[in-house]
Design an enzyme around this catalytic site. Structure first.
Site, PDB file in Angstrom:
ATOM      1  N   TYR A  20       1.519   1.316  13.395  1.00  0.00           N
ATOM      2  CA  TYR A  20       2.327   2.217  12.596  1.00  0.00           C
ATOM      3  C   TYR A  20       1.882   3.650  12.734  1.00  0.00           C
ATOM      4  O   TYR A  20       0.715   3.956  12.857  1.00  0.00           O
ATOM      5  CB  TYR A  20       2.409   1.802  11.127  1.00  0.00           C
ATOM      6  N   LYS A  40       5.503   5.787   6.730  1.00  0.00           N
ATOM      7  CA  LYS A  40       5.063   4.984   7.866  1.00  0.00           C
ATOM      8  C   LYS A  40       6.251   4.471   8.673  1.00  0.00           C
ATOM      9  O   LYS A  40       7.247   4.018   8.113  1.00  0.00           O
ATOM     10  CB  LYS A  40       4.251   3.769   7.402  1.00  0.00           C
ATOM     11  N   ASP A  72      -6.381  -6.197  -2.271  1.00  0.00           N
ATOM     12  CA  ASP A  72      -4.983  -6.538  -2.519  1.00  0.00           C
ATOM     13  C   ASP A  72      -4.841  -7.566  -3.640  1.00  0.00           C
ATOM     14  O   ASP A  72      -3.869  -7.531  -4.397  1.00  0.00           O
ATOM     15  CB  ASP A  72      -4.320  -7.031  -1.233  1.00  0.00           C
ATOM     16  N   HIS A 112       0.814  -1.211   0.000  1.00  0.00           N
ATOM     17  CA  HIS A 112       0.000   0.000   0.000  1.00  0.00           C
ATOM     18  C   HIS A 112       0.851   1.265   0.000  1.00  0.00           C
ATOM     19  O   HIS A 112       1.956   1.285   0.532  1.00  0.00           O
ATOM     20  CB  HIS A 112      -0.898   0.023   1.238  1.00  0.00           C
TER      21      HIS A 112
END
Length: 196
Positions: free
Chosen positions: A132, A72, A168, A63
């Protein structure tokens, strides 16, 4: 308390390790501290924290988000995961290259991957919790994904029997991303301290 930079990959992916205080009771550690991150050249402008729980074999990713650009800082707080970052910056000498690291609640590593990298992970233990910190607020209209098994990238995932979301499974390829107009949002710029 302090942090140590354990390693760097693809110029900008950084593995930072907090130094826990351990005794007979267990441990205590700081997982983020502005002054320490600034000293190490790591970002401090995080605006959103996320947390996921995955069962063994789940792959989330790859992503990324371009508006606002999202970097991130990822860590595993339960179990073990194989964390991956892929360079998707147009013009980068390492575009399409990837790094994969085993990160766990035991080794307390944190992986920083800035905007311009697609990120994902594979859950390696029965329950994996990943937390995250993000440098951008989530925007579903300006985010996308690249296929976890894109042959042009060639990630060597540690598990073969995996579970994916529909999103995904239907993700595009790196090649498709690099030919899209939005890929212009992630143009590689050579660091100032490197000679051409």
């Amino acid at each position: 308390m302090s942090f140590v930079i354990e390693s760097r990959y693809l110029e900008d992916v950084v593995v930072a390790v907090p130094q826990p205080y351990r005794d007979e009771r267990g441990f205590f550690m700081e997982t983020f501290r502005t002054d320490q991150f600034e000293k190490l050249g790591l970002p401090t402008g995080f605006v959103q924290d996320n947390q996921s729980l995955s069962r063994k074999g789940v792959i989330r990713g790859l992503h990324f988000q371009w508006d606002p650009p999202m970097g991130k800082l990822m860590r595993v707080t339960r179990g073990e995961a194989f964390l991956v970052a892929v360079d998707i910056r147009k013009g980068s000498p390492t575009v399409g290259k990837w790094v994969g690291l085993r990160v766990s609640s035991e080794n307390v590593k944190q992986v920083w991957a800035p905007a311009g990298f697609a990120r994902g992970f594979c859950a390696l233990t029965e329950e994996v919790e990943v937390q995250y910190k993000c440098t951008g607020i989530y925007n579903g209209k300006a985010e996308s994904a690249i296929r976890w098994d894109d042959p042009d990238i060639g990630i060597k995932w540690p598990l073969k029997d995996v579970l994916l979301s529909q999103k995904d499974r239907e993700a595009g390829t790196l090649r498709e991303w690099l030919t899209s107009p939005n890929s212009e949002r992630f143009l590689y710029t050579q660091p100032a301290n490197l000679e051409p």
